[in-house]
Design a protein around this motif. Structure first.
Motif, short mmCIF file in Angstrom:
data_model
loop_
_atom_site.label_atom_id
_atom_site.label_comp_id
_atom_site.label_asym_id
_atom_site.label_seq_id
_atom_site.Cartn_x
_atom_site.Cartn_y
_atom_site.Cartn_z
N SER A 108 0.85 -1.18 0.00
CA SER A 108 0.00 0.00 0.00
C SER A 108 0.89 1.23 0.00
O SER A 108 2.06 1.16 0.37
N ASN A 110 -4.01 7.76 0.84
CA ASN A 110 -3.87 6.32 1.09
C ASN A 110 -4.46 5.54 -0.08
O ASN A 110 -5.49 5.91 -0.62
N ASP A 111 -3.74 4.48 -0.51
CA ASP A 111 -4.29 3.56 -1.51
C ASP A 111 -3.75 2.17 -1.25
O ASP A 111 -2.66 1.82 -1.66
N PRO A 112 -4.50 1.33 -0.51
CA PRO A 112 -4.05 -0.03 -0.21
C PRO A 112 -4.02 -0.91 -1.46
O PRO A 112 -4.93 -0.87 -2.28
N HIS A 113 -2.98 -1.72 -1.57
CA HIS A 113 -2.81 -2.61 -2.72
C HIS A 113 -3.22 -4.02 -2.34
O HIS A 113 -2.54 -4.70 -1.57
N THR A 149 -1.12 1.12 5.83
CA THR A 149 -0.37 0.27 4.90
C THR A 149 0.18 -0.89 5.71
O THR A 149 0.26 -0.83 6.95
N PRO A 189 -4.26 -0.98 -6.56
CA PRO A 189 -4.74 -0.04 -5.54
C PRO A 189 -6.24 -0.26 -5.37
O PRO A 189 -7.03 0.09 -6.25
#
Length: 868
Positions: free
Chosen positions: A307, A326-329, A380, A801
């Motif tokens: 992330s 924020n962009d969680p993977h 993350t 993402p």
């Protein structure tokens, strides 16, 4: 996930129009008007915007979470039901004998048992929230059944007509946290990978193939950060001392015990040598395959599940207040793992303290990532090493420890099987954890081959798994503590409860403060560093405690005004405790830091738009290192036509980039030619940060034997690169046509949003019902826009993402968000995939939060009324 019978029946059903428009639409939720539901104490309003995202307003906390359970069920009950069967090891009850193996593994790990123990530990207030949520779910179940709940039940009924969903319980919610912990478990696969490699390669080569973190060139989150030249000076933050103590006296308050207190392990054989025997290697490979075969509710395991998040102080923003991104993977599942919503008490009080919005998990009350009216936070994956394998000596009376036999804990469970006979499962555990090798029959070979190879006694050997999530903890309470936190101290108090999985938590508040806290239960080891299995028959190997919360990495209002987390090393090399040896190598963190530094150097203040633009960054650091070398090679004239694409390329994996298409084909060909003949099949490179580091390190060693492939007649770096470039040219012509200028990365790099339960049936008719795509997409592995792919299988997307958000602490209504798919879990509902095109094109939606903004954006209002 389905047996052939179901697939055949479904095709017949579709051919005969057995599933019609009415069947598809009958499960769509009621989103306007009034519904009377039993169990509410006061009326509740559910306002939905144009994307179907709900904002719930209630007069008390019970009704708020009751309504959340009801609304989650309206849009996502099949997803919730499927997940709880995964987390309790009961998929066979839905899908039959094909899922016995999965159920056996989950039950051996004991997710459901741990969840029930955690529910029993909850304080009355928190338990009340979970129970209210469950009551809301059950109220919805009381009004619908079968295909009225979701189309998937009509499909399932063709194979399993007797199936009926059970009532929801708090343990069904809490068990989801175990799945979250499992998919974010960090380096267990790396541990197995090293053991497999150690059998084929000398230690120096194993180390080369698992490079350490590049502290000299890539940033850490708090200590010893390496800032780009244009960036503000970063602060060197040592671990927080124990509260009330002298910082100079508390760098390592939880040191390992004195060597005199534990048995001497100096003569104990390394278990990796034992596991290097041929049959044992096959067993380890089988375990790795079993891990990969488990349902991936968040995404494929390993370092690529990461992330990005960062936060900037008001001194650096146009508004004068912090911004948080924020962009969680996670995995590319359909529907998205996230569910957007707002939860508001009509009047904030101690009894009803919630005014929060963000991303929730269907099946779990509260908001996981988002903001309330005072603070914002993002997550993350910290990625600590929290799971170890131990080779155990096992006999008829128990397992050996320090020369004595200890009794195994043994119990039997029954797996019910739809359409088949029940299956009995015996689960054996040591004090460290369950014997996971019992699930894999190939492990019986260890008993035959290990003793002679290692000069150990004859007998049975097995692998146990020690994992922090197998001990009941407080994480179920952490969600609510963070949701209602008003300041940094209250936020950290909530973070203290966030034990499993360990996450990087970033923070900002409306008074201008920013911060970072790494919570979680992270073991201290008496021997080893968690990178290889160790013998379990001596207590010289094992866990001897956990890093105290006060000593976990943390920073508050750093002088730089910036905090960046992207699964890179949280701390510098001098940190006194070992968190993990398997950090993401920091390419994304370096690029984010560089982008932020460049804007500041240009005198630009950050805005929500500029923060979102960084989330869309496609710069490929691997290409920046490798493409100039490739561009200078003497290729055949026909391949040189594509080679010219690399000369003026900006190294961005843009969706329409011909150079990106060519480079990534070269990269895949190169990894195969360099490593497939030298490494066991289960350890072949998937690409990403680890292999960026491996190949990048070898670029300066043109005569290294790793550039040799005797079967292909290749010797030396330039010969290997030339081979890969020319093979990629041939692949490009075959896949994309003769004119390389017309190639596009997005023609190879596509995303199919895949239903977690029915989406991989192999039957086109089933997949057409529930999957969406393919979509051409930009990005790649270990770039900021982490739309990742696996080089062992092709260019199609495996992780993404999963959402993107930017929170403005100056004006919450100026925040933006987007989900991977949509609010609905109902195939063919307008909100099933309506956000996917926005996500694909890096666009976001306004995020209304204040009552006025919510009212202005409302399209539908549903009133939930208590039964009289």
């Amino acid at each position: 996930m389905l047996v052939a019978v179901l697939a055949t029946l479904l095709v017949l059903l579709i051919v005969t129009a057995g599933i019609g428009v009415w069947t598809v639409q009958r499960s769509f939720p009621t989103t306007s008007g009034t519904l009377t539901v039993p169990g509410l104490t006061q009326p509740v309003a559910v306002a939905r915007d144009a994307a179907g995202i709900p904002q719930i307003t209630a007069d008390n906390a019970h009704d708020l979470f009751y309504a959340q359970g009801f609304v989650h069920s309206q849009d996502r009950f099949w997803e919730m039901d499927f997940r709880r069967h995964v987390t309790s090891g009961r998929l066979s009850e839905m899908f039959g004998a094909s899922q016995v193996g999965t159920d056996s593994f989950i039950r051996t790990l004991g997710w459901r048992t741990i969840a029930e123990a955690e529910v029993a530990m909850l304080d009355p207030e928190t338990l009340g929230y979970y129970q209210a949520y469950a009551d809301g779910v059950n109220a919805y179940l009381g009004s619908r059944s079968g295909a009225d709940l979701s189309l998937e039940y009509a499909v399932l009924g063709l194979q399993n007509s007797e199936y009926q969903p059970e009532r929801w319980t708090p343990a069904d919610s809490v068990a989801w946290l175990k799945a979250m912990a499992w998919d974010l478990r960090s380096n267990l696969e790396d541990e197995i990978d090293r053991a497999l490699l150690a059998a084929a390669l000398p230690p120096a080569d194993v180390a080369l193939l698992h490079p350490g973190y590049p502290f000299a060139s890539h940033p850490t989150i708090v200590g010893g950060a390496v800032a780009p030249a244009a960036a503000p000076a970063s602060v060197d933050v040592s671990p927080l001392p124990v509260e009330g103590s002298d910082p100079a006296e508390a760098p390592n308050a939880a040191a390992a015990p004195d060597a005199s207190e534990t048995p001497d392990a100096s003569e104990t054989p390394d278990a990796s040598g034992a596991l290097a025997q041929p049959d044992a290697l096959a067993s380890l490979a089988a375990l790795k395959e079993n891990l990969a075969a488990l349902p991936e509710l968040l995404g494929p395991a390993g370092n690529e599940i990461g992330s990005n998040s960062w936060v900037a102080s008001g001194a650096l923003t146009a508004s004068g207040a912090p911004l948080l991104a924020n962009d969680p993977h996670l995995g590319a599942v359909m529907p998205s793992v996230w569910y957007q919503m707002g939860l508001r008490c009509s009047e904030i009080s101690d009894a009803c303290p919630f005014d929060v919005a963000g991303y929730s998990f269907s099946g779990l009350p509260g908001i996981i990532i988002g903001h309330n009216d005072t603070i914002a936070w993002g997550l993350t994956n910290l990625g600590p090493d929290v799971a170890d394998l131990f080779l155990e000596r096992v006999g008829p009376d128990g397992y050996e420890l320090d020369g004595a036999v200890q009794p195994l804990t043994v119990h039997t469970e029954t797996i019910k099987v739809a359409g088949g006979e029940p299956v009995k499962l015996e689960i054996r555990s040591t004090a460290r954890g369950p014997l996971v090798s019992d699930i894999t029959p190939q492990f019986t070979s260890i008993a035959e081959d290990y003793p002679g190879a290692s000069r150990q006694p004859a007998g049975e050997y097995a692998l146990s798994l020690q994992w922090t999530a197998l001990v009941p903890g407080q994480t179920p309470s952490a969600v609510f503590a963070i949701n209602k936190a008003r300041n940094w101290d209250e936020f950290r108090a909530g973070a203290r409860l966030f034990e499993v999985p360990s996450q990087n938590l970033i923070y900002a508040d409306v008074t201008g403060n920013i911060g970072y806290q790494a919570p979680g239960r992270i073991p201290i080891r008496s021997a080893g560093d968690g990178t290889l299995p160790l013998p379990g028959w001596t207590s010289a190997n094992g866990w001897v405690g956990e890093i105290p919360f006060e000593q976990l990495p943390s920073v508050y209002n750093p002088p730089s005004g910036l905090i960046v987390t992207a699964n890179n090393s949280a701390v510098g090399p001098d940190f006194p405790q070992m968190i993990t040896q398997d950090w993401d190598l920091g390419y994304r963190a370096q690029q984010i830091s560089g982008r932020l530094a460049a804007e500041l150097a240009a005198g630009t203040k950050f805005t929500p738009t500029s923060m979102a633009s960084i989330q869309a960054d496609n710069f490929n650091a691997n290409a920046a290192a490798l493409a100039p070398v490739l561009a200078a090679l003497p290729l055949r004239p026909e391949a040189a036509e594509a080679q010219r694409l690399l000369a003026n390329w900006d190294y961005s994996d843009d969706v329409d980039s011909a150079a990106s298409a060519y480079f990534n084909m070269i990269w895949r060909q190169l990894l195969a030619a360099m490593f497939h003949d030298k490494l066991p099949e289960g350890t072949w490179p998937a690409g990403g940060d680890r292999w960026f580091g491996v190949v990048g390190g070898l670029l300066e060693q043109p005569d290294s034997p790793w550039w040799t492939n005797e079967r292909l007649g290749i010797s030396g770096r330039d010969a290997m690169l030339t081979y890969a470039a020319e093979e990629a040219w041939a692949e490009g012509v075959q896949e994309l046509g003769n004119d390389p200028r017309r190639w596009e990365w997005g023609d190879l790099h596509t995303l199919t949003l895949t239903n977690a339960s029915f989406g991989e049936s192999g039957i086109a008719a089933i997949e057409w019902l529930f999957n969406r795509g393919p979509f051409p997409v930009a990005g790649g592995s270990s770039v900021v826009n982490a739309v990742g792919w696996d080089a062992t299988t092709g260019y199609t997307v495996d992780w993404v993402p999963s959402m993107r958000m930017v929170v403005s602490l100056a004006d919450f209504d100026d925040s933006t968000w987007v989900n991977l798919t949509g609010a609905s879990g109902h195939a063919f509902n307008p909100h099933y995939d309506d956000q996917a095109p926005l996500w694909q094109k890096h666009k976001t939606r306004p995020w209304a939060f204040t009552p006025d903004a919510v009212r202005d954006s409302t399209h539908d209002v549903l009133k939930l009324e208590p039964a009289q």
